[in-house]
Design an enzyme around this catalytic site. Structure first.
Site, PDB file in Angstrom:
ATOM      1  N   SER A  85      -5.213  37.003  14.937  1.00  6.38           N
ATOM      2  CA  SER A  85      -4.120  36.901  15.137  1.00  6.38           C
ATOM      3  C   SER A  85      -4.182  35.188  15.452  1.00  6.38           C
ATOM      4  O   SER A  85      -4.346  34.509  14.596  1.00  6.38           O
ATOM      5  CB  SER A  85      -3.743  37.548  16.267  1.00  6.38           C
ATOM      6  OG  SER A  85      -2.166  37.398  16.684  1.00  6.38           O
ATOM      7  N   ASP A 122      -1.031  42.857  12.403  1.00  7.74           N
ATOM      8  CA  ASP A 122      -1.786  41.876  13.590  1.00  7.74           C
ATOM      9  C   ASP A 122      -3.375  42.373  13.617  1.00  7.74           C
ATOM     10  O   ASP A 122      -3.521  43.591  13.804  1.00  7.74           O
ATOM     11  CB  ASP A 122      -1.353  42.433  14.936  1.00  7.74           C
ATOM     12  CG  ASP A 122      -1.576  41.237  15.777  1.00  7.74           C
ATOM     13  OD1 ASP A 122      -2.549  40.597  15.427  1.00  7.74           O
ATOM     14  OD2 ASP A 122      -1.009  41.294  16.921  1.00  7.74           O
TER      15      ASP A 122
END
Length: 624
Positions: free
Chosen positions: A359, A476
């Site tokens: 991320s 993500d």
């Protein structure tokens, strides 16, 4: 969308006599007009029942009913097939058996016991050139020099030639490389005595030297490969971007499985000429042999000399267990603390060999990997400084069925910062973690577009629209692996610094009163009830609740990863907010303070000798 039939880097060269990759849509039939074909992607079926080919399987040419017709391969799903020419098959047949080249059945486990290096002296690693004209001898000496420098121990470069070599030769010092010795040994001959001689030289080298680098010449027989494989701790095949090299890598892996040596780490090294692109190859290597490209080694020239030396040094440090990895966690704006940590590492001369990020950690890792230092990254972060800074990244979706925010503005900003670069172009090796939407599994990007990989890693579920690459949808990386320490241990890295910006429940409980007071002041400043009614990021509203839910899921995973790292940095403050990109200096300062406080532990880790505390597991990466 037009479906390409041939991949550019495998284009046919001499009419229909060259190697080529054919892309076939599901249900279509490909005439097998080549002596041997290798399935690179998808699944294909043969005319006979129950004959399904998967990536890594091979099939030979057959003639139907003696009428000269070619056998046909039918694609069950969208597939890619590498077809080898007769000239390529003839060259491969000089080293590999015809049966190994032509069968589509996977070899079963062998019964030969592997020699355990820990009970027989020094450590053996192997360099195997799978293409002509590769500078393996020069690379072996460079790796040996790095190992000798890092460990203050002698290293033997054992070169296995294709023909018989005098049996009484002894190791000789390599001029200009202190502690490095070189010895020749035969890898073929008129009788079988060379096999015994090779085994004897390997065992003697292991007894006399803590580290032995074996270079198996391309002209050596497959028996030489087997003898070395039985004794080595890791194998590094080197290859160019062509069909012959890819096919031979597949044969090497199949040979290891057939000999019962499937646990040996086989780490492909792709050799690139100056200016050569690396698009496409890593994807096929991963799907066919289930191993990612370990390193891209670009030839010296056109300003690549320093990068080549740095990569060879990293590889040498890996072999002797001195490589250092940095794992950067997710955390959105809190991940800006990674910049402060990097600044302190640079100021103290701490050498980091690999970076893995998830991320926001992937975003920071990518920018650092392209060559920008900590000060430049601080400058980039401060371009979003101020109350309206985050809105410069906002790209609202008109129809928010899959997410409220698009990633076009983030992509444009990242591309302006690092350019449209491939993983092979990075100054420092980087691994990016994302999550597949369909299977919910972790994916480790080590090839393809860096920008696309980072966008996939930062696509917050429910907030950002997921990213689709090559027909696969990702979101993500922090969902499945918020702190990718396992990625580094899986690569053989034994010294790991982890930066975790995800607070534990204990930390949040300690901050509870302070956070309540901060929120009360914030509401007074922003208008109290009005702010809560219109601001989706306000405490208790949709985005805030969603992010807290994700945070709860990530906490345990991150703490498990922390238990596998050697030094753990936790830059966190009660004022931390995931969307607070307008205050970058707050988080950069936190990172600096935490790294400076832990510098003694970091130096103790760096200065320690061969580090054996961490387990080394092989983790399969999905190269995009």
């Amino acid at each position: 969308m037009k479906f390409p039939r041939k991949v550019w880097w495998f284009q046919r060269r001499n009419g229909r006599r060259g190697d080529a990759v054919d892309h076939v849509r599901a249900g279509q039939t490909l005439s097998n007009g080549s002596p041997v074909s290798l399935i690179l992607k998808g699944r294909c079926a043969l005319p006979q029942p129950d004959a399904v080919l998967r990536p890594g399987d091979t099939i030979r040419e057959r003639r139907a009913n003696g009428d000269g017709g070619r056998s046909a391969i039918r694609a069950m799903v969208d597939s890619a097939v590498l077809r080898l020419s007769r000239d390529t098959l003839r060259r491969l047949s000089d080293r590999w058996s015809v049966g190994a080249l032509a069968t589509h059945r996977r070899p079963g486990p062998g019964i030969v016991r592997r020699v355990d290096e820990e009970t027989h002296g020094g450590k053996i690693v192997c360099l195997m050139p799978l293409s002509e004209g590769l500078p393996c001898a020069d690379f072996a000496r460079s790796l040996a020099a790095t190992i000798a420098e890092e460990t203050s121990q002698s290293v033997l470069c054992l070169q296995v030639e294709g023909a018989d070599v005098a049996k009484n030769g002894s190791p000789a010092a390599v001029p200009g490389h202190a502690g490095v010795f070189r010895q020749l040994v035969g890898g073929g001959g008129r009788d079988d005595r060379w096999v015994e001689n090779l085994a004897r030289k390997l065992e003697r080298g292991r007894e006399q030297f803590p580290h032995v680098i074996v270079e198996v010449a391309r002209a050596a027989n497959v028996e030489a490969f087997r003898e070395v494989l039985h004794r080595c701790a890791a194998a590094y095949p080197m290859l160019r971007q062509n069909g012959e090299s890819l096919f031979e890598l597949n044969l090497l892996v199949r040979e290891a499985v057939a000999q019962g040596l499937e646990t040996i780490p086989i780490k492909p090294l792709v050799y690139l000429e100056p200016g050569e692109n690396a698009h496409g190859l890593g994807r096929y290597i991963e799907t066919t042999v289930k191993r990612p490209v370990h390193f891209y080694l670009r030839a010296a020239g056109e300003g690549n000399d320093a990068r080549l030396r740095a990569n060879l040094r990293r590889l040498g440090r890996e072999i002797c267990g001195r490589q250092v990895g940095l794992a950067l966690s997710s955390g959105a704006a809190r991940g800006l603390a990674h910049i402060g940590v990097i600044q302190v590492l640079e100021e103290n001369g701490i050498e980091v060999d690999f970076v893995a990020g998830s991320s926001m950690g992937a975003y920071i890792a990518a920018v650092w990997g392209t060559g920008h230092d900590g000060r430049e990254m601080e400058k980039f972060a401060r371009e979003l400084e101020g109350y309206r800074g985050i809105w410069r990244l906002m790209d609202l979706a008109i129809l928010p069925q899959r997410g409220f925010l698009l990633t076009k503005r983030v992509r444009r900003r990242l591309a302006q910062t690092i350019g449209e670069v491939h993983f092979s172009d990075l100054v420092r090796p980087v691994r990016v973690v994302a999550t597949r939407l369909d299977t919910l599994e972790r994916v480790i990007f080590s090839g393809g577009s860096v920008v696309d990989a980072v966008l996939a890693s930062i696509a917050i579920p429910g907030v950002c629209v997921p990213v689709t690459l090559d027909g696969v949808t990702y979101f993500d990386g922090g969902i499945c692996d918020p702190l990718p320490v396992d990625v580094l241990t899986g690569m053989g890295i034994r010294k790991i610094i982890a930066v975790n910006t995800i607070a534990t429940p204990e930390t949040l409980r300690a901050c509870k009163m302070e956070m309540a007071e901060l929120e009360r002041r914030r509401r007074q400043r922003l208008g109290g009830r009005v702010n809560s009614a219109v601001n989706l990021f306000a405490v208790g509203n949709a985005f805030d609740t969603l992010m807290r839910s994700l945070h709860a899921a990530q906490t345990r995973l991150a703490e498990i990863s922390c238990g596998k790292a050697d030094v753990i940095l936790r830059p966190y403050t009660c004022e931390s907010r995931w969307h607070d990109f307008g205050n970058p200096l707050r988080y950069i300062r936190l990172g600096r303070e935490e790294a400076e406080a832990q510098m003694s532990a970091i130096r103790a880790l760096i200065d320690s000798p061969h580090h054996e505390n961490q387990p080394t597991h092989h983790v399969l990466a999905h190269a995009a």
